[in-house]
Design an enzyme around this catalytic site. Structure first.
Site, PDB file in Angstrom:
ATOM      1  N   ALA A  29      37.831  25.033  70.667  1.00 27.14           N
ATOM      2  CA  ALA A  29      38.369  23.668  70.673  1.00 27.14           C
ATOM      3  C   ALA A  29      37.464  22.780  71.532  1.00 27.14           C
ATOM      4  CB  ALA A  29      39.817  23.653  71.170  1.00 27.14           C
ATOM      5  N   LEU A  30      36.189  22.823  71.197  1.00 30.04           N
ATOM      6  CA  LEU A  30      35.175  22.171  72.035  1.00 30.04           C
ATOM      7  C   LEU A  30      35.328  20.646  72.030  1.00 30.04           C
ATOM      8  CD1 LEU A  30      32.015  24.276  71.064  1.00 30.04           C
ATOM      9  CD2 LEU A  30      33.740  24.735  72.802  1.00 30.04           C
ATOM     10  N   GLU A  32      33.845  16.826  74.455  1.00 34.53           N
ATOM     11  CA  GLU A  32      32.683  16.268  75.172  1.00 34.53           C
ATOM     12  C   GLU A  32      32.414  16.987  76.503  1.00 34.53           C
ATOM     13  OE1 GLU A  32      30.400  13.979  74.404  1.00 34.53           O
ATOM     14  OE2 GLU A  32      31.249  13.520  72.441  1.00 34.53           O
ATOM     15  N   GLY A  33      33.462  17.512  77.107  1.00 37.04           N
ATOM     16  CA  GLY A  33      33.275  18.244  78.362  1.00 37.04           C
ATOM     17  C   GLY A  33      32.385  19.469  78.136  1.00 37.04           C
ATOM     18  N   HIS A  34      32.645  20.194  77.039  1.00 35.74           N
ATOM     19  CA  HIS A  34      31.807  21.354  76.719  1.00 35.74           C
ATOM     20  C   HIS A  34      30.381  20.899  76.376  1.00 35.74           C
ATOM     21  CE1 HIS A  34      35.911  22.962  75.644  1.00 35.74           C
ATOM     22  NE2 HIS A  34      35.466  23.913  76.442  1.00 35.74           N
ATOM     23  N   GLN A  58      44.148  36.112  79.816  1.00 34.53           N
ATOM     24  CA  GLN A  58      44.376  35.083  80.828  1.00 34.53           C
ATOM     25  C   GLN A  58      45.604  34.235  80.533  1.00 34.53           C
ATOM     26  OE1 GLN A  58      40.364  33.310  79.955  1.00 34.53           O
ATOM     27  NE2 GLN A  58      41.401  31.403  80.431  1.00 34.53           N
ATOM     28  N   GLN A 150      39.169  27.904  89.140  1.00 40.61           N
ATOM     29  CA  GLN A 150      38.444  28.894  88.330  1.00 40.61           C
ATOM     30  C   GLN A 150      36.981  28.965  88.773  1.00 40.61           C
ATOM     31  OE1 GLN A 150      38.759  29.409  83.896  1.00 40.61           O
ATOM     32  NE2 GLN A 150      36.932  28.160  83.849  1.00 40.61           N
ATOM     33  N   VAL A 173      34.227  15.404  82.499  1.00 44.89           N
ATOM     34  CA  VAL A 173      34.046  14.281  81.573  1.00 44.89           C
ATOM     35  C   VAL A 173      35.429  13.688  81.299  1.00 44.89           C
ATOM     36  CG1 VAL A 173      33.232  13.586  79.288  1.00 44.89           C
ATOM     37  CG2 VAL A 173      32.047  15.402  80.537  1.00 44.89           C
ATOM     38  N   ARG A 184      43.726  21.086  75.901  1.00 45.63           N
ATOM     39  CA  ARG A 184      45.191  20.997  75.826  1.00 45.63           C
ATOM     40  C   ARG A 184      45.686  19.558  75.655  1.00 45.63           C
ATOM     41  NH1 ARG A 184      44.990  25.757  79.503  1.00 45.63           N
ATOM     42  NH2 ARG A 184      46.094  27.432  78.416  1.00 45.63           N
TER      43      ARG A 184
HETATM   44  O1  PAF Z   1      37.619  27.746  81.106  1.00 43.38           O
HETATM   45  C1  PAF Z   1      37.762  28.422  80.079  1.00 43.38           C
HETATM   46  O2  PAF Z   1      37.651  27.929  78.961  1.00 43.38           O
HETATM   47  C2  PAF Z   1      38.081  29.903  80.208  1.00 43.38           C
HETATM   48  O3  PAF Z   1      38.892  30.154  81.296  1.00 43.38           O
HETATM   49  C3  PAF Z   1      36.822  30.800  80.234  1.00 43.38           C
HETATM   50  C4  PAF Z   1      35.989  30.533  81.471  1.00 43.38           C
HETATM   51  C5  PAF Z   1      35.995  30.553  78.986  1.00 43.38           C
HETATM   52  C6  PAF Z   1      37.241  32.272  80.255  1.00 43.38           C
HETATM   53  O4  PAF Z   1      37.970  32.616  79.130  1.00 43.38           O
END
Ligand code: PAF
Length: 273
Positions: A29-30, A32-34, A58, A150, A173, A184
């Protein structure tokens, strides 16, 4: 762009390449931050690898694993257009077996803030990041400052387990109106989207107070809580960059963090001062 789904195949492909590798782990779910992480990795490395893996370990039992946005085809396009060299796209069975060894988050730092309301969440994050780093063996790995806890725990893991990778933090971003980008955010309806702006407003208020010389943490968090009302607040904290509580803001060594619930969606944000 090459797409690889088997860890063994990716390891074989990268072995002996002798080029710097920038790595961006994602759950898809990429946005602009990615893309900002990818851009930074491209500036600093010869090869860029992005992983797309919705990591089940997680998520707590009652969390949003099943409804987490899935946009595999769009994600592939984004990676391709952003100049990613290799996309790692494993299945759960490629990454996990039964009765597994796992990484445990530290007993205090892994169980405060987000870790308090999501106990065990960071065990899953650290375990999958460890696996991914061992598969890709990057020179540098890129993480957003938005997920500050994280980022802090991954940096601790790398340091304390003597791992050979540089962790590069990348600025958050935001939308034009200040909302921090998050996969989300798609859960928010129109009214909730407006309510969510209180998060960025509270951080701007904190920053303005600090600019005027108000450094007392309690004064700052009280004002932030006022701005955030009536949202359900998980925490508002003034910490140093090692994540210790501060009674007063220390310029260039402070992060102010906030996590709230908007509707049913948990949103977090922070500001580095
Ligand atoms: O930040 C995330 O998207 C996740 O926690 C990560 C670092 C890809 C680990 O699944």
């Amino acid at each position: 762009m090459k797409i690889i789904s088997s860890p063994a195949e990716l390891k074989n492909y990268l072995v002996g390449m002798n080029q710097s590798i920038g790595f961006i782990p994602t759950m898809g779910a990429l946005h602009e931050g990615h893309i900002a992480l990818i851009k930074k990795a491209k500036e600093q490395n010869e090869i860029v690898v992005v992983s797309l893996f919705l990591n089940p370990t997680q998520f707590l039992k009652d969390e949003d694993l099943e409804k987490y946005p899935k946009k595999d085809e769009a994600d592939k396009k984004i990676c391709e257009l952003s100049g990613v060299d290799i996309m790692f796209f494993p299945q759960v069975s490629d990454m996990y077996g039964v009765d597994e060894v796992s990484v445990l988050a530290p007993k205090i730092r892994g169980y405060v803030l987000e870790g308090e309301s999501r106990p065990g969440h960071f065990n899953g994050v650290l375990t999958v990041v460890m696996k991914l780093l061992n598969i890709v063996k990057p020179t540098r790995a890129y993480f957003g400052k938005k997920d500050a806890q994280q980022l802090n725990l991954i940096s601790l893991m790398v340091k304390q387990l003597f791992m050979d990778v540089e962790i590069v933090p990348v600025d958050t971003v935001r939308e034009k109106d200040g909302l921090a980008l998050s996969s989300r955010n798609v859960y928010l309806n129109k009214d909730e989207r407006v309510e969510a702006l209180k998060i960025a407003s509270s951080l701007r208020r904190a920053s303005a107070m600090v600019s005027k010389g108000v450094l007392n943490s309690e004064e700052i968090t009280t004002a932030m809580r006022e701005t955030l009302a009536p949202l359900e607040i998980f925490y508002v904290e003034v910490l140093d960059r090692q994540f210790n509580r501060l009674s007063h803001v220390e310029i260039a060594n402070t992060v102010i963090l906030v996590e709230v619930k908007v509707g049913t969606t948990r949103l977090l944000d922070n500001i580095w001062l």
